[in-house]
Design a protein around this motif. Sequence first.
Motif, short mmCIF file in Angstrom:
data_model
loop_
_atom_site.label_atom_id
_atom_site.label_comp_id
_atom_site.label_asym_id
_atom_site.label_seq_id
_atom_site.Cartn_x
_atom_site.Cartn_y
_atom_site.Cartn_z
N ARG A 1 0.80 -1.29 -0.09
CA ARG A 1 -0.03 -0.17 -0.19
C ARG A 1 0.79 1.23 0.06
O ARG A 1 0.38 2.38 -0.46
CB ARG A 1 -0.85 -0.06 1.21
N VAL A 2 1.94 1.28 0.53
CA VAL A 2 3.01 2.41 0.61
C VAL A 2 3.78 2.58 -0.68
O VAL A 2 3.73 3.72 -1.19
CB VAL A 2 3.96 2.27 1.97
N LEU A 3 3.93 1.46 -1.40
CA LEU A 3 4.86 1.53 -2.46
C LEU A 3 3.97 1.60 -3.84
O LEU A 3 4.41 2.16 -4.81
CB LEU A 3 5.67 0.30 -2.55
N ALA A 4 2.69 1.38 -3.62
CA ALA A 4 1.72 1.41 -4.73
C ALA A 4 1.50 2.79 -5.35
O ALA A 4 1.34 3.85 -4.54
CB ALA A 4 0.36 0.58 -4.72
N VAL B 1 7.20 -6.21 1.30
CA VAL B 1 8.50 -6.01 -0.02
C VAL B 1 8.95 -7.51 -0.51
O VAL B 1 8.98 -7.56 -1.60
CB VAL B 1 9.60 -5.14 0.45
N LEU B 2 9.19 -8.43 0.52
CA LEU B 2 9.75 -9.97 0.13
C LEU B 2 8.55 -10.57 -0.75
O LEU B 2 8.83 -11.22 -1.91
CB LEU B 2 10.01 -10.52 1.13
N GLU B 3 7.40 -10.36 -0.12
CA GLU B 3 6.36 -11.06 -1.18
C GLU B 3 6.30 -10.28 -2.45
O GLU B 3 6.04 -10.99 -3.57
CB GLU B 3 4.73 -11.09 -0.42
N LEU B 4 6.20 -8.90 -2.68
CA LEU B 4 6.32 -8.39 -3.93
C LEU B 4 7.41 -9.01 -4.89
O LEU B 4 7.04 -9.37 -5.82
CB LEU B 4 6.39 -6.88 -3.58
N ALA B 5 8.49 -8.93 -4.30
CA ALA B 5 9.59 -9.38 -4.96
C ALA B 5 9.51 -10.73 -5.45
O ALA B 5 9.84 -11.24 -6.57
CB ALA B 5 11.10 -9.26 -4.11
#
Length: 147
Positions: free
Chosen positions: A4-7, A108-112
């Motif tokens: 939500r922060v990086l989106a 972040v790890l899940e996104l990566a």
Amino acid sequence: MRARVLACDFPTVTLDTSVAEAARLLAEQDLPGLIVVDEEGLPLSVLPGTQVLWLAVPGYCRDDPALARVVDEPHADRFLRSLAGRTVREALPKESRELPVTDPDATVLELAALMARTRSPLVAVVEDGRLIGAVTLQALMDWAVSA
């Protein structure tokens, strides 16, 4: 850090959007890809910029890159014009793939891991049945190197 922060807000296209329009969006906004949405605005697929190039590059050059060298420069410079009249539907890979979609609480790890597994330059973030944005590879890498 959570999705939500990086989106960020991210442009979308439909299956019937012209590939020329998709290429224009990719170029003008310096995007790694586009989110393809259905009639309700939910992600169907991610269209990487490389897939648009795949459709534009003549098949004989994809099969044997050395043949691209024999095309004269004026014709080579116009290869994207071959996209006229083609749609995003035609640019998508024929085989179905895992959709790079996550919820806003993904780490972040899940996104990566999702980007790596799906080989996608972006991940769509969906909350309560609506697209709220996307996390790009660039945003993820910017965060990773600054952390």
